[in-house]
Design an enzyme around this catalytic site. Structure first.
Site, short mmCIF file in Angstrom:
data_model
loop_
_atom_site.label_atom_id
_atom_site.label_comp_id
_atom_site.label_asym_id
_atom_site.label_seq_id
_atom_site.Cartn_x
_atom_site.Cartn_y
_atom_site.Cartn_z
N GLY A 33 0.80 -1.22 0.00
CA GLY A 33 0.00 0.00 0.00
C GLY A 33 0.83 1.27 0.00
N GLU A 34 1.78 1.38 0.94
CA GLU A 34 2.61 2.58 1.00
C GLU A 34 3.54 2.67 -0.21
OE1 GLU A 34 2.60 5.18 3.38
OE2 GLU A 34 0.67 4.18 3.62
N ILE B 171 12.89 4.01 4.32
CA ILE B 171 11.76 4.78 4.84
C ILE B 171 11.17 4.12 6.09
CG2 ILE B 171 9.52 5.79 4.27
CD1 ILE B 171 11.87 6.87 2.61
N GLU C 93 17.36 18.01 16.69
CA GLU C 93 16.37 17.89 17.77
C GLU C 93 17.06 17.35 19.01
OE1 GLU C 93 14.64 13.46 16.54
OE2 GLU C 93 13.45 15.25 16.11
N HIS D 36 10.67 10.75 18.08
CA HIS D 36 11.73 9.91 17.55
C HIS D 36 12.41 9.11 18.65
CE1 HIS D 36 12.32 12.48 13.68
NE2 HIS D 36 11.38 11.57 13.54
#
Length: 309
Positions: free
Chosen positions: A19-20, A100, A211, A249
């Protein structure tokens, strides 16, 4: 020019038929990416239609490289199998693997990033949005329609902040934007991108987004002091994050005074990096700095052109 990804890049998609993978392959193709094939051992020999283009499916990365000359793979394989998928790509000799997939076990990431480094494959990610060279190629999930080609290089831990800065600076544009991912272990670091942007003649200014957690930004600051002559503007996410708590994260955890946004900002400012307190302020710093750089360039050109007495 660009870094890591150009219009000549030939891209495979591991997990393209999921799907992705289907959704983002369509978006990559629409952005002009030269997607030359997908990889799925159970669907080898099939072709998948994406609007006006049929993309072949190969049984392995090696088969895909052999048939198409691919040099990039984008990995959308589920977490339990992603590590093996990356190792397969490395063994096949792929130059760049953009991972990803989110939620890959840390020990898997340690294993495949180390293996890839020994074999000469660059890993971007895991748990990242990928990278884009606007107007040329887009490998991952970064929206291609929020910016244009330009002379800013962007490296970021955060996918969302990558998109925001791309949008805020859309009128200036980018050479390449790289989302390196926010996991504790990633294949490409801030420093890798700083070095590449420093060497890229078409990158005029670098934006670095970090971050809380870890010391990547402090190490980047040390590298900038010794090796980077181009102007750098920074932004650190997480000034209001409570100590000792993972924020989003997996790498964004603060222990005592280590890894805080304030410590990272101080380290960057100590080597001359201008650091914004918000994404919008960061974009404004970029615009102001570009104006200054260009004024200095014009002034130097006029001095060179002035007749000698």
């Amino acid at each position: 020019m660009a870094i890591f990804l150009t219009k000549e890049s030939r891209v495979l998609v591991q997990g393209m038929t999921g799907g992705e993978g289907m959704k983002h392959t369509r978006r990559m193709l629409a952005a002009g990416t030269n997607v030359v094939g997908g990889v799925n051992p159970r669907k080898a020999g099939q072709r998948v239609d994406f609007d006006d283009r049929a993309v072949p499916v190969f049984g392995s990365v090696a088969d895909g490289i052999g048939a198409t000359g691919a040099d990039v793979t984008v990995v959308f394989v589920p977490p339990p199998f992603a590590g093996a998928a990356v190792v397969e790509a490395v063994d096949a000799g792929i130059a760049l693997a953009v991972v990803i997939t989110e939620g890959i076990p840390v020990h898997d990431s340690v294993a495949f990033t180390s293996y890839a480094k020994k074999k000469g494959t660059r890993i971007v990610g895991p748990n990242c949005p990928g990278l884009i060279t606007p107007g040329q190629s887009n490998a991952g999930i970064i929206p291609a329609d929020i910016t244009r080609s330009g002379r800013i290089g962007l490296v970021s831990k955060s996918g969302t902040l990558t998109y925001q800065l791309m949008y805020e600076l859309r009128d200036i544009g980018f050479s390449t934007c790289v989302g390196i991912g926010g996991d504790p272990v990633v294949g490409t670091t801030h420093i890798d991108c700083l070095a590449a942007f420093q060497d890229d003649p078409d990158t005029e200014l670098i934006v670095l987004i970090g971050e809380i957690g870890g010391d990547a930004e402090e190490r980047a600051a040390a590298y900038i002091r010794e090796h980077v002559t181009k102007p750098v503007v920074g932004y650190i996410a997480g000034f209001t994050a409570p100590e000792g708590r993972t924020m989003g994260h997996a790498g964004a955890i603060v222990s005592g005074s280590a890894g805080t946004a304030r410590a990272k900002k101080a380290a960057l400012e100590a080597v001359g990096v201008k650091v914004g307190n918000t994404p919008t302020e960061t974009a404004r710093l970029v615009l102001d700095l570009l104006d200054t750089v260009r004024e200095d360039t014009v002034r130097k050109d006029k001095v060179r052109e002035a007749p000698h007495a």
